[in-house]
Design an enzyme around this catalytic site. Structure first.
Site, PDB file in Angstrom:
ATOM      1  N   SER A   9      -9.777  43.809 -32.816  1.00 54.51           N
ATOM      2  CA  SER A   9      -9.996  44.153 -34.227  1.00 54.51           C
ATOM      3  C   SER A   9     -11.142  43.332 -34.805  1.00 54.51           C
ATOM      4  O   SER A   9     -11.071  42.096 -34.828  1.00 54.51           O
ATOM      5  CB  SER A   9      -8.728  43.867 -35.048  1.00 54.51           C
ATOM      6  OG  SER A   9      -9.059  43.884 -36.422  1.00 54.51           O
ATOM      7  N   HIS A  34     -11.331  48.129 -32.603  1.00 55.16           N
ATOM      8  CA  HIS A  34     -10.446  48.570 -33.691  1.00 55.16           C
ATOM      9  C   HIS A  34     -11.086  48.157 -35.004  1.00 55.16           C
ATOM     10  O   HIS A  34     -11.405  46.980 -35.215  1.00 55.16           O
ATOM     11  CB  HIS A  34      -9.078  47.896 -33.523  1.00 55.16           C
ATOM     12  CG  HIS A  34      -8.035  48.315 -34.497  1.00 55.16           C
ATOM     13  ND1 HIS A  34      -7.306  49.478 -34.380  1.00 55.16           N
ATOM     14  CD2 HIS A  34      -7.594  47.714 -35.620  1.00 55.16           C
ATOM     15  CE1 HIS A  34      -6.449  49.561 -35.387  1.00 55.16           C
ATOM     16  NE2 HIS A  34      -6.596  48.516 -36.146  1.00 55.16           N
ATOM     17  N   MET A  38     -10.010  48.959 -45.200  1.00 51.44           N
ATOM     18  CA  MET A  38      -9.039  48.624 -46.253  1.00 51.44           C
ATOM     19  C   MET A  38      -9.661  48.878 -47.628  1.00 51.44           C
ATOM     20  O   MET A  38     -10.811  48.493 -47.874  1.00 51.44           O
ATOM     21  CB  MET A  38      -8.646  47.153 -46.156  1.00 51.44           C
ATOM     22  CG  MET A  38      -7.988  46.788 -44.836  1.00 51.44           C
ATOM     23  SD  MET A  38      -7.598  45.018 -44.814  1.00 51.44           S
ATOM     24  CE  MET A  38      -6.921  44.872 -43.151  1.00 51.44           C
ATOM     25  N   HIS A  67      -8.837  52.467 -38.249  1.00 47.32           N
ATOM     26  CA  HIS A  67      -7.503  52.405 -38.842  1.00 47.32           C
ATOM     27  C   HIS A  67      -7.681  52.421 -40.350  1.00 47.32           C
ATOM     28  O   HIS A  67      -8.107  51.429 -40.939  1.00 47.32           O
ATOM     29  CB  HIS A  67      -6.831  51.109 -38.356  1.00 47.32           C
ATOM     30  CG  HIS A  67      -5.516  50.822 -38.992  1.00 47.32           C
ATOM     31  ND1 HIS A  67      -4.915  49.587 -38.873  1.00 47.32           N
ATOM     32  CD2 HIS A  67      -4.681  51.587 -39.740  1.00 47.32           C
ATOM     33  CE1 HIS A  67      -3.774  49.605 -39.536  1.00 47.32           C
ATOM     34  NE2 HIS A  67      -3.598  50.812 -40.065  1.00 47.32           N
ATOM     35  N   MET A  69      -6.537  52.065 -43.747  1.00 43.35           N
ATOM     36  CA  MET A  69      -5.504  51.551 -44.648  1.00 43.35           C
ATOM     37  C   MET A  69      -5.985  51.846 -46.074  1.00 43.35           C
ATOM     38  O   MET A  69      -6.410  50.963 -46.836  1.00 43.35           O
ATOM     39  CB  MET A  69      -5.291  50.044 -44.438  1.00 43.35           C
ATOM     40  CG  MET A  69      -4.533  49.741 -43.156  1.00 43.35           C
ATOM     41  SD  MET A  69      -4.689  48.060 -42.610  1.00 43.35           S
ATOM     42  CE  MET A  69      -6.233  48.163 -41.710  1.00 43.35           C
ATOM     43  N   MET A 138       2.743  49.643 -36.802  1.00 41.41           N
ATOM     44  CA  MET A 138       2.322  48.344 -37.318  1.00 41.41           C
ATOM     45  C   MET A 138       3.366  47.298 -36.965  1.00 41.41           C
ATOM     46  O   MET A 138       4.562  47.490 -37.245  1.00 41.41           O
ATOM     47  CB  MET A 138       2.142  48.396 -38.830  1.00 41.41           C
ATOM     48  CG  MET A 138       0.967  49.211 -39.312  1.00 41.41           C
ATOM     49  SD  MET A 138      -0.593  48.711 -38.583  1.00 41.41           S
ATOM     50  CE  MET A 138      -0.775  47.057 -39.227  1.00 41.41           C
ATOM     51  N   ASP A 176      -0.180  47.012 -33.497  1.00 42.81           N
ATOM     52  CA  ASP A 176      -1.236  46.380 -34.264  1.00 42.81           C
ATOM     53  C   ASP A 176      -0.682  45.285 -35.162  1.00 42.81           C
ATOM     54  O   ASP A 176       0.064  45.566 -36.102  1.00 42.81           O
ATOM     55  CB  ASP A 176      -1.904  47.474 -35.130  1.00 42.81           C
ATOM     56  CG  ASP A 176      -3.069  46.979 -35.917  1.00 42.81           C
ATOM     57  OD1 ASP A 176      -3.599  47.767 -36.719  1.00 42.81           O
ATOM     58  OD2 ASP A 176      -3.462  45.817 -35.737  1.00 42.81           O
ATOM     59  N   SER A 199      -7.028  38.019 -34.381  1.00 44.64           N
ATOM     60  CA  SER A 199      -7.135  36.547 -34.411  1.00 44.64           C
ATOM     61  C   SER A 199      -6.936  35.930 -33.030  1.00 44.64           C
ATOM     62  O   SER A 199      -7.644  34.983 -32.670  1.00 44.64           O
ATOM     63  CB  SER A 199      -6.138  35.953 -35.409  1.00 44.64           C
ATOM     64  OG  SER A 199      -4.880  36.548 -35.241  1.00 44.64           O
TER      65      SER A 199
END
Ligand code: DX5
Ligand code: ZN
Length: 219
Positions: A9, A34, A38, A67, A69, A138, A176, A199
């Site tokens: 990500s 990914h 957002m 993705h 969101m 999720m 995810d 992370s």
């Protein structure tokens, strides 16, 4: 091509150097990137939009796994198609027109994904399982990287895998949030085959971290 895929990500990457970060990712041998979109409304955080995806597209051959969101994702599908997204995954909680929105994604030639939050039951996406290329479950509440994996989602992963079997479907199951060398094993054992990690991968040595996740998958 392996059944198991790691999807780094870029929410955890260096935003000032996306081109270089994409090259670094390609060098590790991963197939996906990914991209966490957002809107600050469906989730409290704002990240980046279709224009950033378009800017990245010429610099990478990776599968752009977007993705969304965002509220009312159906309004943004064409923009992501034009930007060069390969997969667009939308939240069942974010639209009143999940079926129509998935139809629209596929009509653009992109692959379609449906995603549900940890507190959303699988039954909400059961009516559209026949029209998705991936289901994303999720394993954190969306909006931020660096959160802890929610082990209770394993039941939902297994439920989606059972439904896939029963209906004779073949979509991917992606997870995810909070994926590391330990949680990836429980997600795999529950039935997932695509693993988003932010992370964990971008802290320290990217190549070593990818290698560790692949080893954890015995892949
Ligand atoms: C969270 C995003 C995730 C997140 C994963 O809303 O959808 O993709 O970036 O980050 P980590 O792997 O740090 O939990
Ligand atoms: Zn994500």
């Amino acid at each position: 091509m392996s059944h198991y895929k790691i999807a780094p990500s870029i929410l955890a990457a260096d935003y000032a150097n996306f081109e270089a970060e994409l090259k670094r990712l390609e060098a590790t041998g991963v197939e996906y990137v990914h991209i966490d979109i957002m809107d600050g409304h469906f989730v409290p955080n704002i990240s980046f939009g279709a224009d950033v995806v378009a800017a990245m597209r010429p610099h990478s051959k990776l599968v752009f796994d977007c993705h969304l969101m965002v509220s009312n994702p159906e309004q943004h599908i064409e923009n992501f198609a034009r930007a060069g997204a390969d997969i667009v995954t939308i939240h069942a909680e974010a639209t009143q027109h999940l079926h129509g929105a998935l139809q629209k994604i596929r009509s653009t030639g992109m692959k379609a994904g449906a995603v549900i939050n940890p507190g959303t039951p699988v039954v909400l996406i059961e009516p559209v399982l026949h029209m998705v290329d991936q289901v994303l479950l999720m394993t954190v509440n969306p909006g931020f990287g660096g959160q802890a994996y929610l082990p209770e989602v394993a039941e939902k992963i297994a439920e989606v895998a059972r439904l896939r079997e029963k209906k004779g479907l073949s979509f991917d199951i992606e997870v995810d949030g909070g994926i590391d060398n330990k949680t990836i094993v429980s997600a795999k054992e529950a039935g997932a085959n695509v693993f988003v990690a932010g992370s964990y991968l971008f802290k320290g040595d990217l190549q070593a971290n990818v290698t560790t996740l692949k080893a954890a998958l015995h892949d």
